[in-house]
Design an enzyme around this catalytic site. Sequence first.
Site, short mmCIF file in Angstrom:
data_model
loop_
_atom_site.label_atom_id
_atom_site.label_comp_id
_atom_site.label_asym_id
_atom_site.label_seq_id
_atom_site.Cartn_x
_atom_site.Cartn_y
_atom_site.Cartn_z
N HIS A 85 0.79 -1.23 0.00
CA HIS A 85 0.00 0.00 0.00
C HIS A 85 0.83 1.28 0.00
CE1 HIS A 85 0.49 0.14 4.44
NE2 HIS A 85 0.24 1.42 4.29
N GLU A 89 3.41 5.37 -3.43
CA GLU A 89 3.54 6.73 -2.93
C GLU A 89 4.95 7.04 -2.42
OE1 GLU A 89 0.34 7.87 -0.46
OE2 GLU A 89 1.07 9.92 -0.29
N ASP A 90 5.57 6.07 -1.79
CA ASP A 90 6.82 6.36 -1.09
C ASP A 90 8.09 5.80 -1.73
OD1 ASP A 90 5.21 7.57 0.72
OD2 ASP A 90 5.24 5.95 2.19
N ASP A 154 -4.65 0.57 7.58
CA ASP A 154 -3.45 1.43 7.58
C ASP A 154 -3.56 2.46 8.70
OD1 ASP A 154 -1.13 2.76 6.69
OD2 ASP A 154 -2.28 4.01 5.29
MN MN Z 1 0.73 3.17 5.45
#
Ligand code: MN
Length: 735
Positions: A85, A89-90, A154
């Site tokens: 997840h 994004e990271d 999350d």
């Molecule tokens: Mn997370």
Amino acid sequence: MKIDLEAEKKEILKRYRKLLRLAKKSINDLDKKQIRKAFDVALEAHKEMRRKSGEPYIYHPIAVAQIVAEEIGLGTVSIVSALLHDTVEDTEITLEDIDNMFGPKVCLIIDGLTKISGVIDHSDPNYSIQAENFRKMMLSLSDDVRVILVKLADRLHNMRTMEFMPRNKQLKISYETLFIYAPLAHRLGLNSIKTELENLAFQYTEEDLFNEITDKLKEGQKRLTRFINKFSLPIINKLTDKGFDFEIDGRHKSPYSIARKMKDKNVPFEEVYDIFAIRIILKSTPESEKGDCWNTYSIITDMYTPRPDRLRDWISTPKANGYEALHTTVMGPEGRWVEVQIRTQRMHEIGERGLAAHWKYKSTGDDHDSRVDEWIGKIRSLLDSPQNQAIDFIDDIKLNLFSDEIFVFTPAGELKNLPSGATALDFAYDIHSKIGDACIGAKVNHKLVPLNYKIRSGEQLEVLTSKKQRPKPEWLNIVTTAKAKNGIKNGIRRERKLIAKEGKSKYFKIVEALNENNPKLLDELVRHFDLSDAGEFFVRVAEKNIEKGAIKNYLAQREKHKKQAEEKVSTPRKSEITAKSFGKKDVLVLGEDKDQFDYKISPCCNPIPGDEVFGFVTVVDGIKIHKTNCPNAMHLQANFAYRTIKAVWEDKSKSSFLTGLRFTGTDDFGLVSKITNIISEVSELKIKSIKFDADHGVFEGRIMLYVQDTIQLTELSEKLKVVKGIHDIKRIHTN
Ligand code: MN
């Protein structure tokens, strides 16, 4: 502190194996491979990253995946998505990578998760509106409810591990949790997650009150246990007597709901403290569970007097989020009210873990993900269905309206809510009318898009403006919101006012030069040029559609024009009457010249305006109109091609064609004005040119004009024939 990498590696694998154990119930060997692959990808992608606590980052996705598997009860697709997840994004990993490695389903979920990572500032005065919008966005954005479920997992793990975060972040995340995530969990029937989220957030936002309440609860624990035993013992005896298999436990409200009650009712802790609930969880079978619950109810109310107004039957009509149980409040020992919740094991699991638990009982198939799909379908229909107005769901009904709405972000991260179908221009006007007026396009995810770009939920839009831009009438066709429409209309009006102002001073210069400045003249000119008002007239002057010459011409024949105008007002023009009585919008024109002939509609195919048609010249019945795909058509066209004639429907109100009349006669004083008067009586005619040539008492005139049909032309020539001096009228065939 030195990090023992070997030990860490071992710990990571240990946690991974625990995840597999938790997932075991719902996965096969193929699933296991998928989960392993996701674990490897996430481990590699996050390998250099650490959490604020100093732990390896991978602990977080593993923990989220564990929550997804254990506490929500989801299958492989969700576990894989949970592991991945944070990768897009990271880390360096892209959505395309995810798509290639794990397929479109996982890709869609990761995409959704990445999109809803937007932030809202709780110090914003509009915070609660923003939060509501955000929640709605999550629901409308997520074609797959798993997006929200993984997001909740999350958030839950982040809330559980927030102690190393700076204070301001703790607060921000906690408020978000209270306003967005806990209500979502409630909405989806994930009650234990909802309660945990609330209490964790409460702990950070109001630490003192939280500690006060939890301390007092601890103090009272012994007393509570004693009371519960005293209350429960007779029930336990009776239920055991009757052969029930059950569990019974008593509990307080959570610290968060106690605090809320204290605030809502403005009462001290001690008054709320007394309210607690006894839960009876029956082991039962699907066939007898309803009866078992009501039997239990009957046994309890035989012992303790119920408050009749507090019976809640969530078994016959479950709550919209799937909750089923019987609730009643009875008078217990020591004169204290006790809420009793009666439910079966199945109902209990659904109550705590949401509808995911449903399928454990319902389905016999071993494909867990397809069961989850079914569940997701059910949730969606629950969310969409308007009749889910179960009593305590009133606060959530608003959420059912989300399907027509779009949620997008400004560059500053502010959330905007627009109706579906809204365009970039709508968005610009939603920000401010000045932004809308100057809008030349927008940027969506760094890509340039035009004004009419249809925006989609989750997008971040940056409006591009130009000082030179002006609102345009055609913009009205590309916006849907009333705000944008009004903005454009106002903008155009403002623009026209500016132009009119320019035209006004120009007009006054003209009339001063002609020495004819009086207000009456302006009125006459407006009427003469058939305009709605002076503003319109000034715009024409500014745009040079009406120039000095035209005004001069008018003045030259002012008296005559005035008389005409008066007549116009007093008697309706004949052409208006004909237009009304005919009222037919579409006309059929035939042949290459698009002439109008008499025709009959053929009954075999009955064409109507708009159909593709052709004419067929019959021997005794004139021209008959058939559809081109009429069964007879092929036969007719094949055998009698020479008798077919082209036919087209024309919109009478739009079409007009150029034609002309030529007439000769003897020159007579005033003949020209007689002719032009007659022409002006047929209002739908538009004159292109008039030309008169006189030679020794004999003249020849040519009028070129636009008519809508031959009827108009015939009408005109009939009228001209009776004018004294005209001898001969002929139609001029153009082209
Ligand atoms: Mn997370």
